[in-house]
Design a protein around this motif. Sequence first.
Motif, short mmCIF file in Angstrom:
data_model
loop_
_atom_site.label_atom_id
_atom_site.label_comp_id
_atom_site.label_asym_id
_atom_site.label_seq_id
_atom_site.Cartn_x
_atom_site.Cartn_y
_atom_site.Cartn_z
N VAL A 12 43.71 43.24 35.20
CA VAL A 12 43.81 41.79 35.24
C VAL A 12 43.03 41.29 36.45
O VAL A 12 43.13 41.85 37.54
N TYR A 13 42.25 40.25 36.23
CA TYR A 13 41.52 39.62 37.33
C TYR A 13 41.76 38.13 37.25
O TYR A 13 41.72 37.54 36.16
N VAL A 14 42.01 37.50 38.41
CA VAL A 14 42.13 36.05 38.49
C VAL A 14 41.32 35.62 39.71
O VAL A 14 41.55 36.12 40.82
N GLY A 24 41.28 30.40 22.96
CA GLY A 24 40.77 29.95 24.25
C GLY A 24 40.16 31.04 25.09
O GLY A 24 39.50 30.77 26.09
N TRP A 25 40.34 32.29 24.72
CA TRP A 25 39.80 33.44 25.44
C TRP A 25 38.58 33.94 24.68
O TRP A 25 38.57 33.93 23.45
N THR A 26 37.55 34.39 25.40
CA THR A 26 36.36 34.93 24.75
C THR A 26 35.98 36.26 25.39
O THR A 26 36.24 36.49 26.56
N TYR A 42 39.08 46.32 24.74
CA TYR A 42 39.21 44.92 24.36
C TYR A 42 39.21 44.13 25.66
O TYR A 42 40.07 44.36 26.53
N ALA A 43 38.24 43.25 25.84
CA ALA A 43 38.09 42.53 27.10
C ALA A 43 37.83 41.06 26.83
O ALA A 43 36.93 40.72 26.06
N VAL A 44 38.63 40.19 27.47
CA VAL A 44 38.49 38.75 27.28
C VAL A 44 38.62 38.02 28.62
O VAL A 44 39.27 38.51 29.55
N ALA A 45 37.99 36.83 28.67
CA ALA A 45 38.06 36.00 29.87
C ALA A 45 38.31 34.55 29.48
O ALA A 45 37.98 34.13 28.37
N LYS A 88 39.85 33.97 34.61
CA LYS A 88 40.82 35.03 34.38
C LYS A 88 40.19 36.04 33.42
O LYS A 88 39.45 35.66 32.52
N ALA A 89 40.49 37.31 33.63
CA ALA A 89 40.01 38.36 32.73
C ALA A 89 41.12 39.37 32.50
O ALA A 89 41.88 39.68 33.42
#
Length: 177
Positions: free
Chosen positions: A100-102, A129-131, A143-146, A150-151
């Motif tokens: 998790v990244y913020v 809302g996440w891509t 599976y990776a979304v931002a 936020k990621a």
Amino acid sequence: MRRLVVLGAAAAALLAGCSTGTQTPGPAPSTASSGQAPSSAVLPPDPKPAAAGPCPYLDTDFVARANGQHVGEVRLSADEPHPACFFYRPDGDVQLTVRVYVGDPEVATGLVDKAAPVDTSNPTEQPAGWTGGYESTGDGAVYAVAKEGKAVIVTTNQQQSVKARTVATQAISGLGI
């Protein structure tokens, strides 16, 4: 959408290279339209497991059911406020990780593009809302979304990316981000 822009730019470049006339090179594609990590974004190092403990945003039983394997141990990185969670099989091998990244939106996008490169992964917009992207890898799936700085990046030792997506969706819900 971001992949269409990249493919369109690549096709235009190929066609321009085939032209017999002299052309003035246009501007390089911007990072916003290409989906690539901007050169100014310095990505943090990959998290490392530091201590044993429960994942603060994912239930161990949920992960075991979603990934289809028993969880023998959970370890956390030292990252604050959201540590990466490493879920191990009973034999000691890592079966699933959640990062998790913020923070900076460019870094969040860069982390997602590093984990699920635009050139090789399938695009996704889930949860709403996440891509980002997802793909099977030699070691499993990612599976990776931002979204807005936020990621969430999930890697699994299973080939089915739906398992990683299920965990990512639950992690986002558990984090409230």
